[in-house]
Design an enzyme around this catalytic site. Structure first.
Site, PDB file in Angstrom:
ATOM      1  CG  ASP A 115      -0.253  -0.373   2.520  1.00 35.40           C
ATOM      2  OD1 ASP A 115       0.994  -0.364   2.558  1.00 35.40           O
ATOM      3  OD2 ASP A 115      -0.941  -0.673   3.504  1.00 35.40           O
ATOM      4  CG  ASN A 119      -8.698  -1.331  12.127  1.00 34.91           C
ATOM      5  OD1 ASN A 119      -7.790  -1.999  11.635  1.00 34.91           O
ATOM      6  ND2 ASN A 119      -9.125  -0.200  11.591  1.00 34.91           N
ATOM      7  CG  HIS A 130      -5.687  -2.073   8.848  1.00 36.80           C
ATOM      8  ND1 HIS A 130      -5.827  -0.860   9.478  1.00 36.80           N
ATOM      9  CD2 HIS A 130      -4.348  -2.250   8.720  1.00 36.80           C
ATOM     10  CE1 HIS A 130      -4.636  -0.345   9.710  1.00 36.80           C
ATOM     11  NE2 HIS A 130      -3.723  -1.176   9.267  1.00 36.80           N
ATOM     12  CD  GLU A 176      -8.565   1.149   7.917  1.00 34.49           C
ATOM     13  OE1 GLU A 176      -8.464   0.165   8.682  1.00 34.49           O
ATOM     14  OE2 GLU A 176      -8.062   2.253   8.173  1.00 34.49           O
TER      15      GLU A 176
HETATM   16  C1  GLP Z   1      -0.310   0.394   8.537  1.00 34.90           C
HETATM   17  C2  GLP Z   1      -0.019  -0.442   7.291  1.00 34.90           C
HETATM   18  C3  GLP Z   1      -0.262  -1.916   7.523  1.00 34.90           C
HETATM   19  C4  GLP Z   1       0.389  -2.345   8.826  1.00 34.90           C
HETATM   20  C5  GLP Z   1      -0.239  -1.593   9.963  1.00 34.90           C
HETATM   21  C6  GLP Z   1       0.289  -1.987  11.342  1.00 34.90           C
HETATM   22  O1  GLP Z   1      -1.619   0.816   8.649  1.00 34.90           O
HETATM   23  N1  GLP Z   1      -0.783  -0.021   6.164  1.00 34.90           N
HETATM   24  O2  GLP Z   1       0.251  -2.649   6.430  1.00 34.90           O
HETATM   25  O3  GLP Z   1       0.213  -3.723   9.012  1.00 34.90           O
HETATM   26  O4  GLP Z   1       0.029  -0.213   9.757  1.00 34.90           O
HETATM   27  O5  GLP Z   1       1.469  -1.305  11.603  1.00 34.90           O
HETATM   28  P1  GLP Z   1       2.410  -1.504  12.840  1.00 34.90           P
HETATM   29  O6  GLP Z   1       3.293  -2.650  12.481  1.00 34.90           O
HETATM   30  O7  GLP Z   1       3.151  -0.227  12.921  1.00 34.90           O
HETATM   31  O8  GLP Z   1       1.568  -1.780  14.015  1.00 34.90           O
END
Ligand code: GLP
Length: 266
Positions: free
Chosen positions: A67, A136, A138, A143
């Site tokens: 993404d 959440n 995702h 989402e």
């Molecule tokens: C972002 C990314 C996700 C990732 C998530 C969790 O929203 N788009 O791909 O898995 O954050 O991130 P973290 O590893 O910082 O908790």
């Protein structure tokens, strides 16, 4: 789902790095699906260290990231392209022109989403997709309420995700509320997926993903449909799992089986 519960974040990163090594040994020109966020940082450090020890090479590999923020160009320090260059690509032997991150600054972002899908297909599909998970549930930026068969598209971020990611932006800095993300259908087409999660803040999402119903309310639960999904988590992220002991038992049996296979005469 293969659920691997390890002691801490370091063990999770090392396990993940080992899986990348195995993948590239079996297929040096693998198509890798990569992720951003805090969780994969330790994994990318370990991969970089393995590369420096000449235990892994990305010379023939290519990659597709999950993404990108819509509205940020790749040279913006908060863009996921910038993150990937800094955390991984600048330190290993991957050919940068073979690394793909959705173009957050495309003139026509809808066409860019379709082009991204096409590029994945033309590369032969993703061999190993790395994932993190949002609090959440995702994956990528899919989402809650995302279609479980969605493709790469523009996705509005929830306030929870915006708040979670606000820590990366300065107080007066513009923080996008839209993203381009691979869809859940796109992710499910990867030949293998590996999701990493560490820390107590992820425990509820992990419980919903593994033991909850298959539901768009927890997009990661779609991985229940994948026939080769490995979920690598630390003890803290595993705390709410009802069947923790069973997963550990399965893993112990798996390891015994692997050992038996390795000992077979060749
Ligand atoms: C972002 C990314 C996700 C990732 C998530 C969790 O929203 N788009 O791909 O898995 O954050 O991130 P973290 O590893 O910082 O908790």
């Amino acid at each position: 789902m293969q659920v691997v519960i390890l002691k801490d974040a370091l063990e999770v990163a090392n396990y993940g790095a080992k899986l990348f090594c195995q993948q590239l040994q079996i297929k040096p020109n693998s198509v890798l699906g990569l992720a951003t966020g805090s969780t994969p940082v330790a994994l990318y450090k370990e991969i970089t260290s393995l590369y420096k020890q000449q235990k892994i090479s990305f010379a023939q590999a290519s990659s597709f990231n999950l993404d990108e923020y819509l509205g940020l160009s790749g040279d913006h320090p908060q863009s996921y392209r910038y993150f990937m260059n800094e955390q991984l690509f600048d330190h290993i032997d991957i050919n940068k022109s073979h690394t793909h991150v959705p173009n957050g600054n495309a003139i026509n972002p809808i066409a860019a989403c379709q082009d991204y899908e096409l590029a994945i297909r033309q590369a032969g599909g993703i061999d190993l997709q790395l994932l993190g998970i949002g609090r959440n549930g995702h994956i990528g930026f899919n989402e809650p309420s995302s279609s479980l068969s969605s493709r790469t598209r523009i996705k509005t971020l929830t306030q929870a995700t915006i708040d979670d990611n606000a820590r990366f932006f300065a107080d007066d800095e513009y923080q996008p509320e839209l993203s381009i993300t691979m869809g859940i259908g796109t992710i499910l087409e990867s030949r293998k997926v590996m999701l990493l999660a560490t820390g107590a803040a992820k425990a509820e999402a992990i419980k919903n993903m593994i033991e909850g119903p298959l539901s768009a309310s927890c997009p990661a639960s779609a991985l229940q449909l994948h026939n080769d999904a490995v979920i690598v988590i630390d003890e803290q992220a595993a705390t709410l799992l009802e069947h923790q002991q069973f997963y550990k038992q399965i893993e112990a049996q798996n390891q015994k089986l692997q050992q038996k296979l390795a000992d077979l005469p060749r």
